[in-house]
Design a protein around this motif. Sequence first.
Motif, mmCIF file in Angstrom:
data_model
loop_
_atom_site.group_PDB
_atom_site.id
_atom_site.type_symbol
_atom_site.label_atom_id
_atom_site.label_comp_id
_atom_site.label_asym_id
_atom_site.label_seq_id
_atom_site.Cartn_x
_atom_site.Cartn_y
_atom_site.Cartn_z
ATOM 1 N N LEU A 52 -1.706 10.433 -1.977
ATOM 2 C CA LEU A 52 -1.661 11.124 -0.942
ATOM 3 C C LEU A 52 -2.513 10.608 0.313
ATOM 4 C CD1 LEU A 52 -2.321 14.762 -2.882
ATOM 5 C CD2 LEU A 52 -0.135 13.424 -2.273
ATOM 6 N N LEU A 53 -3.494 9.945 0.203
ATOM 7 C CA LEU A 53 -3.890 9.172 1.401
ATOM 8 C C LEU A 53 -3.048 8.303 1.879
ATOM 9 C CD1 LEU A 53 -7.563 8.674 0.139
ATOM 10 C CD2 LEU A 53 -6.819 10.261 2.013
ATOM 11 N N VAL A 54 -2.472 7.667 1.118
ATOM 12 C CA VAL A 54 -1.314 6.650 1.714
ATOM 13 C C VAL A 54 -0.453 7.194 2.316
ATOM 14 C CG1 VAL A 54 0.184 4.714 0.831
ATOM 15 C CG2 VAL A 54 -2.221 4.994 -0.277
ATOM 16 N N ALA B 283 -10.858 4.152 8.572
ATOM 17 C CA ALA B 283 -9.168 3.712 8.681
ATOM 18 C C ALA B 283 -8.295 5.143 9.456
ATOM 19 C CB ALA B 283 -8.772 3.261 7.339
ATOM 20 N N ILE B 284 -8.972 6.049 9.134
ATOM 21 C CA ILE B 284 -7.892 7.381 9.758
ATOM 22 C C ILE B 284 -8.329 7.141 11.173
ATOM 23 C CG2 ILE B 284 -8.052 9.808 9.819
ATOM 24 C CD1 ILE B 284 -8.814 9.980 6.641
ATOM 25 N N ALA B 285 -9.364 6.978 11.595
ATOM 26 C CA ALA B 285 -9.966 7.069 13.025
ATOM 27 C C ALA B 285 -9.132 5.943 13.587
ATOM 28 C CB ALA B 285 -11.304 6.734 13.180
ATOM 29 N N TYR C 69 -1.482 8.988 5.676
ATOM 30 C CA TYR C 69 -2.221 8.183 6.748
ATOM 31 C C TYR C 69 -1.444 6.976 7.056
ATOM 32 C CZ TYR C 69 -5.576 12.008 6.440
ATOM 33 O OH TYR C 69 -6.119 13.408 6.475
ATOM 34 N N GLY C 70 -0.832 6.338 6.153
ATOM 35 C CA GLY C 70 -0.029 5.175 6.185
ATOM 36 C C GLY C 70 -0.898 3.937 6.047
ATOM 37 N N PHE C 71 -1.723 3.978 5.369
ATOM 38 C CA PHE C 71 -2.587 2.620 5.205
ATOM 39 C C PHE C 71 -3.124 2.471 3.722
ATOM 40 C CE2 PHE C 71 -5.868 5.707 6.736
ATOM 41 C CZ PHE C 71 -6.460 5.602 5.576
#
Length: 308
Positions: free
Chosen positions: A216-218, A236-238, A221-223
């Motif tokens: 779900l994080l991937v 990484a979100i920042a 946020y796409g990383f």
Amino acid sequence: MAIQWYPGHMTSARKKAAETMALTDIVIEVLDARLPEASSNPMIEELRTFRQRPCLKILNKADLADPAVTKAWLAYYNSQKGVKAVALSCKKPSDVARIPAMCLKLAPHRGTTLKPLRMMIMGIPNVGKSTLMNALLKRRVAAVGDEPAVTKSQQKLDLNDHMTLVDTPGMMWPRIAHPSDGLMLAASHAIGRNAVIDEEVATFLAENLLANYPQLLVQRYGFPVENKDAVAVIEAIALRRGFRIKGGEADFEKAGLTLLQDYRSGALGRISLETPDSRQAMLAAGVDVATTLGTSDGGIDHLDQSPT
């Protein structure tokens, strides 16, 4: 960080609740479906068992929780004497419409014009009690807000000629025994922000998501998250969102708040922060739940669970 939050009005709210319980037939306890036990006030259980009152446990915000985990929690609660559990969203009128009939089944000796069924809505702050009250009565009678502890006094209203409702203020308990409970509550916005450090709460949430919902994080946020710890995820979100402070460094605070808001709103997906099995493991071992939820492949086991 051990989180504690017990505003002054909650002491008087507890005393009033104890008095009202004596004149109540059934307790409707509203829980957050994403963290049912962490969001269950032990004082409510003490009050209702002392008076031997049955309980309808409503796992609210079920549309935000992992459905497989919610199924396990329903099995856990429905195995308990005098308890009926249901998962729903208090924002959905069709879900709320089922509640009066469930209450009548728990107290079949009441529910007439001579003996109205007296129901008492209880729970911690910001789990949806006022939303439930308004939905049951089909009109706005209780204040609803994004911040916890909006309701500060009881109110009693007639649902119909054979059922009455008492809405109570959200009640915390004087000491949160398990640090992870405080962090789960803070992540889910059940504790006032003046009692928490958002960056620490966001780090806890990131640890939980890495252990149990990395995909779900991937997706959000796409990383990639492989070989990342919680701090690296927030950083990484920042960077991904362009959150920077003076000097070009990552704005950790803004990224952490973004993660918390995405979890609270459901933008991240359907997430549960604890399971019956993880709860039992935590209590037995005295450890936090963030790293005990997952299976060997780093995600929550979505097989049916049979709580012990």
